[in-house]
Scaffold this motif. Structure first.
Motif, PDB file in Angstrom:
ATOM      1  N   GLN A 286       0.834  -1.201   0.000  1.00 32.31           N
ATOM      2  CA  GLN A 286       0.000   0.000   0.000  1.00 32.31           C
ATOM      3  C   GLN A 286       0.873   1.257   0.000  1.00 32.31           C
ATOM      4  N   VAL A 287       1.923   1.252   0.818  1.00 29.46           N
ATOM      5  CA  VAL A 287       2.837   2.396   0.875  1.00 29.46           C
ATOM      6  C   VAL A 287       3.543   2.570  -0.469  1.00 29.46           C
ATOM      7  N   GLU A 288       4.014   1.464  -1.047  1.00 28.70           N
ATOM      8  CA  GLU A 288       4.680   1.541  -2.350  1.00 28.70           C
ATOM      9  C   GLU A 288       3.731   2.109  -3.403  1.00 28.70           C
ATOM     10  N   LYS A 289       2.481   1.691  -3.365  1.00 24.81           N
ATOM     11  CA  LYS A 289       1.482   2.186  -4.317  1.00 24.81           C
ATOM     12  C   LYS A 289       1.299   3.693  -4.135  1.00 24.81           C
ATOM     13  N   GLN A 290       1.194   4.141  -2.875  1.00 24.58           N
ATOM     14  CA  GLN A 290       1.041   5.575  -2.621  1.00 24.58           C
ATOM     15  C   GLN A 290       2.233   6.356  -3.155  1.00 24.58           C
ATOM     16  N   VAL A 291       3.429   5.839  -2.933  1.00 23.31           N
ATOM     17  CA  VAL A 291       4.632   6.508  -3.432  1.00 23.31           C
ATOM     18  C   VAL A 291       4.606   6.551  -4.957  1.00 23.31           C
TER      19      VAL A 291
END
Length: 167
Positions: free
Chosen positions: A62-67
């Protein structure tokens, strides 16, 4: 599902919430492929630790997607979240021991290679020193022979001069 042409593997698939993952996030799931149709396999109740690891990986994704989508204002915080998730995964004692063993093996291999390289370098230096000593000895021998020949020629010249003087 099973069938005559069934193949089981792992594939990155968009989640619909399987295994507690966030819907829409691409995740590696166990799948069956039957006649070209891919289906995520449900395997029943998972061990608590595996469920925790899946949750941590889901959070990381999820964090990677946001980045990737530019939805994260603070990349440093995103990196910290991902690192914290990964450290939590590898703090598993068995996994930590495996990682420590691999690191110890890597370090031992590097040390062995370094020592082997040092030994090769010493052997090469010794070989070059021996070659240099042999070259110098050959030069000295050649110089000594040349000096000896010069001395013999000088003696012959002196003898010829003495013979000429006597005549």
């Amino acid at each position: 599902s099973s069938g005559i042409n069934a193949e089981c593997t792992t594939m990155g698939c968009p989640s619909t919430g399987q295994y507690g993952t966030t819907p829409g996030v691409l995740f590696g799931f166990p799948v069956s492929v039957v006649d070209g149709v891919v289906s995520v396999r449900e395997v029943g109740q998972l061990p608590e630790q595996l469920t925790e690891i899946i949750a941590l990986q889901d959070k990381q994704l999820q964090v990677e997607k946001q980045v990737a989508l530019g939805e994260c204002d603070d990349l440093e915080i995103a990196v910290q979240v991902v690192e914290a998730a990964m450290w939590k995964i590898i703090e598993n004692p068995k996994l930590k021991q495996e990682l420590d063993d691999k690191e110890a093996t890597r370090i031992a291999n590097e040390e062995a290679e370094r020592k082997a390289a040092e030994a090769r370098a010493k052997e090469e230096a010794k070989r070059k020193a021996e070659e240099e000593a042999m070259r110098k000895a050959a030069e000295e021998e050649a110089a000594a022979l040349a000096a000896e020949e010069d001395d013999e020629e000088d003696l012959e010249d002196e003898e010829e001069e003495e013979e000429e003087e006597e005549e």
